[in-house]
Design a protein around this motif. Structure first.
Motif, PDB file in Angstrom:
ATOM      1  N   PHE A  62      33.880  95.513 -99.068  1.00  0.00           N
ATOM      2  CA  PHE A  62      34.313  94.826-100.287  1.00  0.00           C
ATOM      3  C   PHE A  62      33.370  93.658-100.606  1.00  0.00           C
ATOM      4  O   PHE A  62      33.101  93.360-101.775  1.00  0.00           O
ATOM      5  CB  PHE A  62      35.761  94.341-100.160  1.00  0.00           C
ATOM      6  N   ASP A  63      32.883  93.004 -99.550  1.00  0.00           N
ATOM      7  CA  ASP A  63      31.933  91.902 -99.785  1.00  0.00           C
ATOM      8  C   ASP A  63      30.651  92.417-100.438  1.00  0.00           C
ATOM      9  O   ASP A  63      30.022  91.707-101.240  1.00  0.00           O
ATOM     10  CB  ASP A  63      31.590  91.205 -98.455  1.00  0.00           C
TER      11      ASP A  63
ATOM     12  N   GLY B 274      39.984 104.768-101.833  1.00  0.00           N
ATOM     13  CA  GLY B 274      40.060 106.031-102.574  1.00  0.00           C
ATOM     14  C   GLY B 274      38.994 106.107-103.640  1.00  0.00           C
ATOM     15  O   GLY B 274      38.349 107.157-103.819  1.00  0.00           O
ATOM     16  N   ASN B 275      38.763 105.015-104.332  1.00  0.00           N
ATOM     17  CA  ASN B 275      37.709 104.989-105.352  1.00  0.00           C
ATOM     18  C   ASN B 275      36.327 105.175-104.726  1.00  0.00           C
ATOM     19  O   ASN B 275      35.481 105.886-105.279  1.00  0.00           O
ATOM     20  CB  ASN B 275      37.761 103.674-106.130  1.00  0.00           C
ATOM     21  N   VAL B 276      36.125 104.511-103.604  1.00  0.00           N
ATOM     22  CA  VAL B 276      34.841 104.644-102.914  1.00  0.00           C
ATOM     23  C   VAL B 276      34.622 106.096-102.473  1.00  0.00           C
ATOM     24  O   VAL B 276      33.548 106.670-102.694  1.00  0.00           O
ATOM     25  CB  VAL B 276      34.788 103.688-101.700  1.00  0.00           C
ATOM     26  N   TYR B 277      35.628 106.678-101.875  1.00  0.00           N
ATOM     27  CA  TYR B 277      35.531 108.087-101.454  1.00  0.00           C
ATOM     28  C   TYR B 277      35.323 108.999-102.655  1.00  0.00           C
ATOM     29  O   TYR B 277      34.559 109.968-102.593  1.00  0.00           O
ATOM     30  CB  TYR B 277      36.792 108.508-100.693  1.00  0.00           C
ATOM     31  N   ALA B 278      35.994 108.696-103.762  1.00  0.00           N
ATOM     32  CA  ALA B 278      35.821 109.518-104.968  1.00  0.00           C
ATOM     33  C   ALA B 278      34.374 109.471-105.441  1.00  0.00           C
ATOM     34  O   ALA B 278      33.808 110.486-105.864  1.00  0.00           O
ATOM     35  CB  ALA B 278      36.769 109.043-106.072  1.00  0.00           C
ATOM     36  N   GLY B 279      33.780 108.266-105.358  1.00  0.00           N
ATOM     37  CA  GLY B 279      32.373 108.132-105.736  1.00  0.00           C
ATOM     38  C   GLY B 279      31.481 109.019-104.877  1.00  0.00           C
ATOM     39  O   GLY B 279      30.591 109.718-105.377  1.00  0.00           O
ATOM     40  N   CYS B 280      31.736 109.030-103.549  1.00  0.00           N
ATOM     41  CA  CYS B 280      30.942 109.857-102.639  1.00  0.00           C
ATOM     42  C   CYS B 280      31.152 111.341-102.917  1.00  0.00           C
ATOM     43  O   CYS B 280      30.197 112.128-102.963  1.00  0.00           O
ATOM     44  CB  CYS B 280      31.338 109.558-101.190  1.00  0.00           C
ATOM     45  N   LEU B 281      32.407 111.717-103.086  1.00  0.00           N
ATOM     46  CA  LEU B 281      32.721 113.135-103.296  1.00  0.00           C
ATOM     47  C   LEU B 281      32.130 113.629-104.610  1.00  0.00           C
ATOM     48  O   LEU B 281      31.668 114.767-104.711  1.00  0.00           O
ATOM     49  CB  LEU B 281      34.246 113.345-103.282  1.00  0.00           C
TER      50      LEU B 281
ATOM     51  N   ASP C 262      26.872 102.920-108.070  1.00  0.00           N
ATOM     52  CA  ASP C 262      25.811 103.523-108.892  1.00  0.00           C
ATOM     53  C   ASP C 262      26.415 104.226-110.108  1.00  0.00           C
ATOM     54  O   ASP C 262      25.922 104.095-111.228  1.00  0.00           O
ATOM     55  CB  ASP C 262      25.002 104.540-108.071  1.00  0.00           C
ATOM     56  N   TYR C 263      27.476 104.978-109.841  1.00  0.00           N
ATOM     57  CA  TYR C 263      28.159 105.713-110.918  1.00  0.00           C
ATOM     58  C   TYR C 263      28.702 104.745-111.963  1.00  0.00           C
ATOM     59  O   TYR C 263      28.504 104.936-113.168  1.00  0.00           O
ATOM     60  CB  TYR C 263      29.271 106.572-110.295  1.00  0.00           C
ATOM     61  N   LEU C 264      29.376 103.693-111.518  1.00  0.00           N
ATOM     62  CA  LEU C 264      29.978 102.744-112.464  1.00  0.00           C
ATOM     63  C   LEU C 264      28.898 102.045-113.290  1.00  0.00           C
ATOM     64  O   LEU C 264      29.017 101.919-114.522  1.00  0.00           O
ATOM     65  CB  LEU C 264      30.832 101.703-111.727  1.00  0.00           C
ATOM     66  N   GLU C 265      27.840 101.592-112.619  1.00  0.00           N
ATOM     67  CA  GLU C 265      26.783 100.885-113.335  1.00  0.00           C
ATOM     68  C   GLU C 265      26.095 101.790-114.350  1.00  0.00           C
ATOM     69  O   GLU C 265      25.843 101.385-115.488  1.00  0.00           O
ATOM     70  CB  GLU C 265      25.768 100.310-112.335  1.00  0.00           C
ATOM     71  N   ALA C 266      25.835 103.028-113.943  1.00  0.00           N
ATOM     72  CA  ALA C 266      25.159 103.949-114.864  1.00  0.00           C
ATOM     73  C   ALA C 266      26.054 104.258-116.058  1.00  0.00           C
ATOM     74  O   ALA C 266      25.630 104.190-117.222  1.00  0.00           O
ATOM     75  CB  ALA C 266      24.793 105.238-114.120  1.00  0.00           C
ATOM     76  N   LYS C 267      27.291 104.577-115.771  1.00  0.00           N
ATOM     77  CA  LYS C 267      28.214 104.996-116.822  1.00  0.00           C
ATOM     78  C   LYS C 267      28.461 103.882-117.833  1.00  0.00           C
ATOM     79  O   LYS C 267      28.367 104.091-119.045  1.00  0.00           O
ATOM     80  CB  LYS C 267      29.531 105.439-116.179  1.00  0.00           C
ATOM     81  N   PHE C 268      28.762 102.703-117.334  1.00  0.00           N
ATOM     82  CA  PHE C 268      29.152 101.644-118.265  1.00  0.00           C
ATOM     83  C   PHE C 268      27.943 100.978-118.912  1.00  0.00           C
ATOM     84  O   PHE C 268      28.050 100.461-120.024  1.00  0.00           O
ATOM     85  CB  PHE C 268      30.111 100.660-117.586  1.00  0.00           C
ATOM     86  N   SER C 269      26.797 101.030-118.242  1.00  0.00           N
ATOM     87  CA  SER C 269      25.581 100.552-118.900  1.00  0.00           C
ATOM     88  C   SER C 269      25.299 101.407-120.122  1.00  0.00           C
ATOM     89  O   SER C 269      24.906 100.908-121.177  1.00  0.00           O
ATOM     90  CB  SER C 269      24.388 100.622-117.944  1.00  0.00           C
ATOM     91  N   GLU C 270      25.490 102.681-119.949  1.00  0.00           N
ATOM     92  CA  GLU C 270      25.204 103.597-121.048  1.00  0.00           C
ATOM     93  C   GLU C 270      26.209 103.384-122.194  1.00  0.00           C
ATOM     94  O   GLU C 270      25.826 103.248-123.361  1.00  0.00           O
ATOM     95  CB  GLU C 270      25.264 105.027-120.530  1.00  0.00           C
TER      96      GLU C 270
ATOM     97  N   GLY D 158      28.037 102.809-102.118  1.00  0.00           N
ATOM     98  CA  GLY D 158      26.876 103.014-102.984  1.00  0.00           C
ATOM     99  C   GLY D 158      27.118 103.967-104.154  1.00  0.00           C
ATOM    100  O   GLY D 158      26.933 103.583-105.318  1.00  0.00           O
ATOM    101  N   PRO D 159      27.523 105.221-103.883  1.00  0.00           N
ATOM    102  CA  PRO D 159      27.675 106.172-104.993  1.00  0.00           C
ATOM    103  C   PRO D 159      28.662 105.693-106.057  1.00  0.00           C
ATOM    104  O   PRO D 159      28.416 105.887-107.258  1.00  0.00           O
ATOM    105  CB  PRO D 159      28.191 107.433-104.286  1.00  0.00           C
ATOM    106  N   LEU D 160      29.750 105.048-105.660  1.00  0.00           N
ATOM    107  CA  LEU D 160      30.712 104.569-106.653  1.00  0.00           C
ATOM    108  C   LEU D 160      30.069 103.519-107.549  1.00  0.00           C
ATOM    109  O   LEU D 160      30.177 103.580-108.787  1.00  0.00           O
ATOM    110  CB  LEU D 160      31.953 103.985-105.971  1.00  0.00           C
TER     111      LEU D 160
END
Lengths: 490, 490
Positions: free
Chosen positions: A167-168, A412-419, A478-486, A474-476
């Protein structure tokens, strides 16, 4: 009959009775006449009494000593039964009774305090609950970390230290993303209008089907708070309908479909065994979140949903599918966790994690909780809490003693990002299918790689095996930054 | 805690678990997804196992020895608990298991035999069931009459001798009435037409309300076979809808409302005790029957229903309320008990009573049953059975071992006749209220004089106290002869 057979036959009845308790809860939230509440309390109490007696029956200890596992499935059975038996028997009966009594009253006091917006009214009760949970944790911890002992009930193997470190790492990136999004020049317009309940429910059913929900082994009803319930061949979901906000119904339905598909996807051989359901809260939440967010809020899927909604409701007043995608994914300031968008959500969780870790650890007093909450909220969300009902009084969890539960939402969100990362790499044509409203290729991949295992592996191992890599944040991010930046043109 | 307190606390949990089993059955018939049947079987099996263990727990014997009742209510509690405990413990465990096993398989074999119209296919199984029921009865009877021992399970205190004598008095009058009605020059026309399901259900709800059904403590749903379920504050009913035959829905609803009002009307102090439900099958059926027939098929009530139906469905094509009353009460030849009218119904029961009494008594062999059925049917109904599915294969009861259950249906009708006589004498203005669709004065009188007592008195005493006279078949036969003589111009 061997000790293993005896134990498994006994356990099977206990699992079946646990399912019965689940049916009663489902009924209570969907079908039960309102006048039956008190009687139902007695019925559930009687059943819980039976379940508690079965789960602490000394014969389990004998069987566990003598049982000889023949394969990794047997070993997993024994591991789950031993874990549950040890947790249940470590807690003195008097403490269990006192905890049940206090938390049952506390929930009512919390609800009144929230309605009255009055923290003081809740503090003495919360102090009692925290003290009892600390006592319970001390019995479970065997000299280890108290908060870890509570987390372990919801997420075997997770620790405050590893979660805290993760979380940190997440916090600064999320805080920065939140600030950037909220300050962006382009802000998507929200969806407005009136969307009749019956038409919402018809489309909700279509959504559940699109994700592969098996109607022969489930059903969809209305309840105040959406939930999924049951395992195996009887896995039901609920949703709610707000006529001004169809996304509430649709994304609740998809979220609960994720939970339910997980339960429906567990290997049928594990039915009514300790492996017959989702392995942990965090892994469960990974299924509901990947369905809801990475799949259900993806551009191809919202494109399909836009067409469905214009067919059903006429012009939505948003212009085009792109604007609709923005409306679905709109980031909005808010105090309430359950109403939060993907960018804000994990910040809500981290705040609660940090505070409850300190409460259970004994480094934060209940009387200082409100100030700590409000300070942290202002730091991470950039606004001040305007009233206690929007602050530390908003969630029921602490009143009923659910300390250690909150972090599983973020996990759960972190795991969802990985999956999601692994799924996209493994399944070609995912976007094309989603653009047809068909998420079943995702469900098939998740079933094959994760869901079918039920409780066979430990939670983190379950996700790692599916992903093929060690899960992290990481994957979560990356996904959030890419999606919301766009979406926000950052 | 005294032994009495211990016993009652233990019993309360057992009663609560019994209610839970009832909820599962309700769910199974109304809500359960079809794919869940097998899993549900295991869930119910686990719960029934718990219930059986609780009902035969040796501690009950100790408590019963030491318990000191303080009033007639305590005495009634002990009477019910002792009765149940003794019945359960008299039957060897191996026999109980064998009965459960055989009847569970037998039901499927019966259903196949009925579908194939093939008696031979069913006979070996029925022979097994009869032999096991005779064995069970021998354990229960303590040297007394075998069939009495089985009847006693459904109707405490009733005997084959007293029922047989009563049925012998009823039979000639019913056979004569049936012949006269069927030979009458004036025959009412049946109702024909298409009656949309949703409108039927709206009117069904109005009917239940008109009889005083408490919706805060119940609900109405659809099921294949209508039933009522649960006690106290959670008493649910079901009905069915046939779009060509609205009376099916309406009178099933009123019938089940009668059962449910009885359960809802029991003194709240008896909730989750052995007194907390209807006292016997016969008395229960008296409530459903008086609601359905003496009240619901009365001329004032059908007058109101006629107006409701023409409002809802338009012209019914019958001419007037009088013709409608005739259509509601139309007597028609038929082979099937569950489709029988008021004149034929008890003749169906008496036939089954006579035959099962001989089967259990050992004076009729299973292989001679079909001939005995067909001979008796021709005598009483004036026509020959045309196929086994319309004869001895029509009811599920015998396949599942329900010997001694049938007579309670006719006893319910007899009790309904008595209660109707007493009710009419006690409540002025009954017809005026019924003509407004309001049967609540009847429910109030029945609640005050019968329903509220639950299991406090023995079944026959319960009815006698309400009526103020010894119940017998006279009032029912007088009512039937008067009513049908008038409708058919005899």
């Amino acid at each position: 009959m061997s000790a293993m057979d005896d134990l498994m036959a006994y356990q099977r009845d206990t699992e079946a009775l646990g399912q019965v308790a689940g049916r009663l809860e489902w009924d209570q939230e969907t079908m039960m006449p309102r006048g039956a509440a008190e009687q139902r309390g007695e019925e559930i109490g009687a059943l819980e009494g039976i379940l508690h007696a079965r789960r602490t029956d000394p014969r389990i200890g004998d069987w566990l000593e003598k049982a000889e596992p023949e394969d990794e499935v047997d070993e997993a059975y024994l591991r789950h039964i031993r874990r549950s038996f040890e947790r249940q028997t470590k807690i003195p009966a008097a403490l269990a009774v006192e905890l049940a009594r206090v938390t049952s009253v506390a929930q009512g006091i919390w609800a009144e305090a929230r309605a009255a917006n009055d923290v003081e009214q809740f503090l003495p009760t919360l102090e009692k609950v925290v003290a009892l949970k600390r006592e319970q944790a001390a019995h479970l911890a065997d000299g280890g970390d108290l908060y870890d002992a509570l987390i372990d009930d919801y997420e075997e193997g997770a620790t405050a230290e590893s979660l805290g470190a993760m979380f940190d790492r997440m916090r600064p990136r999320l805080v920065a993303l939140r600030a950037a999004v909220m300050g962006a020049a382009h802000q998507p317009a929200p969806l407005r209008g009136h969307f009749p309940a019956e038409a919402q429910m018809r489309l909700a059913r279509k959504l559940a089907s699109g994700f592969g929900y098996d109607w022969a082994c489930g059903r969809l009803d209305l309840s105040v708070h959406p939930f999924s319930s049951g395992s195996g061949t009887d896995t039901r979901i609920t949703t709610r309908v707000v006529e001004g906000d169809p996304f509430n119904c649709f994304y609740s339905t998809i979220h609960e479909t994720g939970h339910a598909c997980y339960e429906q996807g567990v290997d049928a051989d594990y039915l009514l065994t300790p492996l017959g359901g989702g392995v942990s809260m965090g892994v469960h939440e990974s299924q509901s979140r990947i369905y809801e967010n990475q799949l259900g809020r993806s551009r191809p899927f919202t494109g399909w949903l836009y067409a469905q909604m214009t067919d059903t409701f006429g012009d939505l007043g948003l212009g085009d599918a792109e604007a609709f995608h923005g409306a679905v994914n709109r980031v909005h300031a808010g105090f309430i966790r359950t109403e939060a968008d993907e960018v804000h959500y994990n910040l809500h969780i981290m705040l609660r994690f940090a505070l409850e870790r300190e409460l259970i650890g004994g480094t934060l007093e209940v009387r200082d909780l409100e100030e700590a909450w409000n300070t942290r909220f202002a730091q991470d969300f950039g606004v001040a809490v305007d009233q206690p009902a929007h602050g530390m009084l908003q969630d029921v969890h602490w009143s009923v003693g659910l300390f250690g539960y909150f972090p599983t939402y973020a996990l759960g969100n972190v795991y969802a990002g990985c999956l999601n990362k692994a799924l996209r790499a493994a399944v070609p044509g995912m976007d094309e299918a989603l653009a047809r409203g068909d998420a079943t290729p995702a469900t098939e991949w998740l079933r094959e790689n994760l869901q079918r295992h039920g409780g066979l592996y430990r939670p983190r191992d379950t996700v790692r095996r599916a992903c093929g890599f060690e899960p992290d944040e990481g994957p979560l991010l990356d996904y959030l930054e890419a999606k919301f930046s766009e979406i926000y043109g950052l």
